[in-house]
Write a protein that holds these residues in place. Structure first.
Motif, PDB file in Angstrom:
ATOM      1  N   VAL A  15     -60.488  85.011  32.905  1.00  0.00           N
ATOM      2  CA  VAL A  15     -59.939  85.696  34.067  1.00  0.00           C
ATOM      3  C   VAL A  15     -58.418  85.711  34.015  1.00  0.00           C
ATOM      4  O   VAL A  15     -57.773  86.709  34.346  1.00  0.00           O
ATOM      5  CB  VAL A  15     -60.428  85.034  35.369  1.00  0.00           C
ATOM      6  CG1 VAL A  15     -59.914  85.796  36.586  1.00  0.00           C
ATOM      7  CG2 VAL A  15     -61.954  84.964  35.391  1.00  0.00           C
ATOM      8  N   ALA A  16     -57.825  84.601  33.582  1.00  0.00           N
ATOM      9  CA  ALA A  16     -56.365  84.510  33.506  1.00  0.00           C
ATOM     10  C   ALA A  16     -55.793  85.581  32.587  1.00  0.00           C
ATOM     11  O   ALA A  16     -54.719  86.142  32.860  1.00  0.00           O
ATOM     12  CB  ALA A  16     -55.943  83.124  33.034  1.00  0.00           C
ATOM     13  N   LEU A  76     -46.786  87.586  42.124  1.00  0.00           N
ATOM     14  CA  LEU A  76     -47.474  86.597  42.953  1.00  0.00           C
ATOM     15  C   LEU A  76     -48.959  86.742  42.676  1.00  0.00           C
ATOM     16  O   LEU A  76     -49.515  87.854  42.766  1.00  0.00           O
ATOM     17  CB  LEU A  76     -47.190  86.809  44.436  1.00  0.00           C
ATOM     18  CG  LEU A  76     -47.683  85.692  45.379  1.00  0.00           C
ATOM     19  CD1 LEU A  76     -46.824  85.638  46.646  1.00  0.00           C
ATOM     20  CD2 LEU A  76     -49.155  85.875  45.772  1.00  0.00           C
ATOM     21  N   VAL A  77     -49.595  85.630  42.307  1.00  0.00           N
ATOM     22  CA  VAL A  77     -51.032  85.614  42.025  1.00  0.00           C
ATOM     23  C   VAL A  77     -51.691  84.679  43.031  1.00  0.00           C
ATOM     24  O   VAL A  77     -51.424  83.474  43.039  1.00  0.00           O
ATOM     25  CB  VAL A  77     -51.317  85.132  40.588  1.00  0.00           C
ATOM     26  CG1 VAL A  77     -52.823  85.108  40.331  1.00  0.00           C
ATOM     27  CG2 VAL A  77     -50.608  86.014  39.571  1.00  0.00           C
ATOM     28  N   HIS A  78     -52.536  85.246  43.886  1.00  0.00           N
ATOM     29  CA  HIS A  78     -53.190  84.448  44.923  1.00  0.00           C
ATOM     30  C   HIS A  78     -54.592  84.074  44.449  1.00  0.00           C
ATOM     31  O   HIS A  78     -55.543  84.844  44.586  1.00  0.00           O
ATOM     32  CB  HIS A  78     -53.248  85.235  46.226  1.00  0.00           C
ATOM     33  CG  HIS A  78     -53.849  84.464  47.367  1.00  0.00           C
ATOM     34  ND1 HIS A  78     -53.758  83.091  47.485  1.00  0.00           N
ATOM     35  CD2 HIS A  78     -54.565  84.885  48.454  1.00  0.00           C
ATOM     36  CE1 HIS A  78     -54.373  82.693  48.581  1.00  0.00           C
ATOM     37  NE2 HIS A  78     -54.878  83.766  49.182  1.00  0.00           N
ATOM     38  N   SER A  79     -54.697  82.873  43.897  1.00  0.00           N
ATOM     39  CA  SER A  79     -55.966  82.410  43.342  1.00  0.00           C
ATOM     40  C   SER A  79     -56.680  81.426  44.252  1.00  0.00           C
ATOM     41  O   SER A  79     -57.869  81.170  44.073  1.00  0.00           O
ATOM     42  CB  SER A  79     -55.722  81.753  41.972  1.00  0.00           C
ATOM     43  OG  SER A  79     -56.915  81.264  41.423  1.00  0.00           O
ATOM     44  N   ALA A  87     -43.191  83.810  38.391  1.00  0.00           N
ATOM     45  CA  ALA A  87     -44.437  84.033  39.123  1.00  0.00           C
ATOM     46  C   ALA A  87     -44.718  82.874  40.060  1.00  0.00           C
ATOM     47  O   ALA A  87     -44.448  81.714  39.729  1.00  0.00           O
ATOM     48  CB  ALA A  87     -45.612  84.205  38.160  1.00  0.00           C
ATOM     49  N   LEU A  88     -45.271  83.197  41.209  1.00  0.00           N
ATOM     50  CA  LEU A  88     -45.803  82.200  42.132  1.00  0.00           C
ATOM     51  C   LEU A  88     -47.322  82.283  42.025  1.00  0.00           C
ATOM     52  O   LEU A  88     -47.894  83.364  42.145  1.00  0.00           O
ATOM     53  CB  LEU A  88     -45.335  82.490  43.554  1.00  0.00           C
ATOM     54  CG  LEU A  88     -45.713  81.513  44.667  1.00  0.00           C
ATOM     55  CD1 LEU A  88     -44.731  81.638  45.840  1.00  0.00           C
ATOM     56  CD2 LEU A  88     -47.142  81.718  45.172  1.00  0.00           C
ATOM     57  N   VAL A  89     -47.964  81.133  41.793  1.00  0.00           N
ATOM     58  CA  VAL A  89     -49.421  81.087  41.630  1.00  0.00           C
ATOM     59  C   VAL A  89     -50.005  80.115  42.639  1.00  0.00           C
ATOM     60  O   VAL A  89     -49.657  78.926  42.630  1.00  0.00           O
ATOM     61  CB  VAL A  89     -49.818  80.657  40.200  1.00  0.00           C
ATOM     62  CG1 VAL A  89     -51.338  80.634  40.057  1.00  0.00           C
ATOM     63  CG2 VAL A  89     -49.190  81.581  39.159  1.00  0.00           C
ATOM     64  N   THR A  90     -50.884  80.592  43.516  1.00  0.00           N
ATOM     65  CA  THR A  90     -51.559  79.693  44.449  1.00  0.00           C
ATOM     66  C   THR A  90     -52.847  79.173  43.812  1.00  0.00           C
ATOM     67  O   THR A  90     -53.377  79.760  42.869  1.00  0.00           O
ATOM     68  CB  THR A  90     -51.904  80.394  45.770  1.00  0.00           C
ATOM     69  OG1 THR A  90     -52.973  81.336  45.554  1.00  0.00           O
ATOM     70  CG2 THR A  90     -50.678  81.106  46.344  1.00  0.00           C
ATOM     71  N   ARG A 117     -54.940  77.423  37.754  1.00  0.00           N
ATOM     72  CA  ARG A 117     -54.377  76.565  36.707  1.00  0.00           C
ATOM     73  C   ARG A 117     -54.278  77.319  35.380  1.00  0.00           C
ATOM     74  O   ARG A 117     -53.254  77.259  34.685  1.00  0.00           O
ATOM     75  CB  ARG A 117     -55.240  75.318  36.530  1.00  0.00           C
ATOM     76  CG  ARG A 117     -54.749  74.326  35.469  1.00  0.00           C
ATOM     77  CD  ARG A 117     -55.701  73.133  35.369  1.00  0.00           C
ATOM     78  NE  ARG A 117     -55.175  72.097  34.504  1.00  0.00           N
ATOM     79  CZ  ARG A 117     -55.306  72.064  33.187  1.00  0.00           C
ATOM     80  NH1 ARG A 117     -55.968  73.068  32.566  1.00  0.00           N
ATOM     81  NH2 ARG A 117     -54.784  71.089  32.474  1.00  0.00           N
ATOM     82  N   ALA A 118     -55.339  78.044  35.023  1.00  0.00           N
ATOM     83  CA  ALA A 118     -55.339  78.794  33.767  1.00  0.00           C
ATOM     84  C   ALA A 118     -54.266  79.877  33.768  1.00  0.00           C
ATOM     85  O   ALA A 118     -53.598  80.112  32.764  1.00  0.00           O
ATOM     86  CB  ALA A 118     -56.711  79.410  33.523  1.00  0.00           C
TER      87      ALA A 118
END
Length: 258
Positions: free
Chosen positions: A229-230, A94-97, A18-21, A29-30
């Protein structure tokens, strides 16, 4: 009677990528921490390198990647995502946070501020989605999760600009879900209520003590945490949600139930 089998990877995320922004703090972060606990390898994307390394030091497992990157470099997003793929292999999620909050009465909004928030909260999501949809970037069954907000669903004073950006994310995720289904990419959004993050401290300062207490009181279950939320995000990027796309999952402690 035999003991029941214990399922340790119920979500089926072990070995995935996974890519997390926005991975240096708050919800991003969570998500990164919880994903690593489920056996995922994670690319941590954010502007502050030392903060990303701090998060990396708390991840479970190995093979993670720190990616210092300013998402307002819109032209560079495609290359950044491709570099992550080169390191981790095709991405499962991909999670765009990453994003910014804004509290400002309409009478005070300046064109530059509106353009800046729209770029950070909306245009970056579009360009990340475009990069992720490329066949060489994602796996055959991939998931894209965008962060919306309850501000997209319920009116709030002094939040028109922020609400507009998050409403755009909700609409974007629905259209992308239809467009990218043929590419094997599911697209959903998560709409949190007020979550106790560093961004919330800025809201507390802008609204004052009494104003902020009214915000807290509007959530029957109180303010949420990034982990709340995570957990929803992990569900949406997992095979367990294989038939879910174009949805907005509201995680708000009852805010929009009233």
């Amino acid at each position: 009677m035999a003991e029941p089998e214990i399922v340790t990877d119920f979500l089926g995320l072990g070995g995935r990528t996974a890519l997390v922004t926005g991975a240096s703090s708050g919800i991003g972060r969570a998500v990164a921490l919880q994903a690593s606990r489920q056996g995922m390898r994670v690319a941590l994307v954010g502007r502050v390198e030392h903060s990303l390394h701090e998060v990396e030091g708390n991840l479970h497992g190995t093979g993670h990647l720190v990616v210092p990157f300013d998402l307002t470099d819109l032209e560079g997003i495609q290359g950044m995502v491709a570099n992550v793929r080169d390191y981790l292999g095709p991405l499962d999620a991909l999670v765009h946070s990453a994003g910014a909050h804004s509290v400002a009465p309409l009478r005070t909004v300046k064109p530059a501020a509106a353009e800046s928030l729209l770029t950070l909260n909306v245009t970056t999501a579009i360009m990340l989605s475009k990069a992720f949809r490329a066949k060489t970037i994602h796996t055959a069954s991939a998931s894209l999760v965008l962060l919306s907000s309850v501000a997209a669903l319920a009116g709030q004073p002094a939040a028109s600009l922020y609400s507009a950006t998050k409403g755009a994310i909700t609409a974007l995720s629905r259209s992308l879900a239809v467009e990218l289904a043929r590419d094997g990419v599911r697209v959903n959004s998560v709409a949190p209520g007020i979550v106790d993050t560093p961004l919330t401290e800025g809201m507390r300062a802008e609204l004052g003590s009494a104003g902020f207490e009214r915000v807290v009181a509007a959530h029957p279950l109180g303010l949420g945490t990034p982990d709340d939320v995570a957990a929803a995000v992990l569900y949406l990027i997992s095979p367990v949600s294989r038939w879910v796309t174009g949805s907005t999952l509201v995680i708000d402690g009852g805010y929009t139930a009233q």
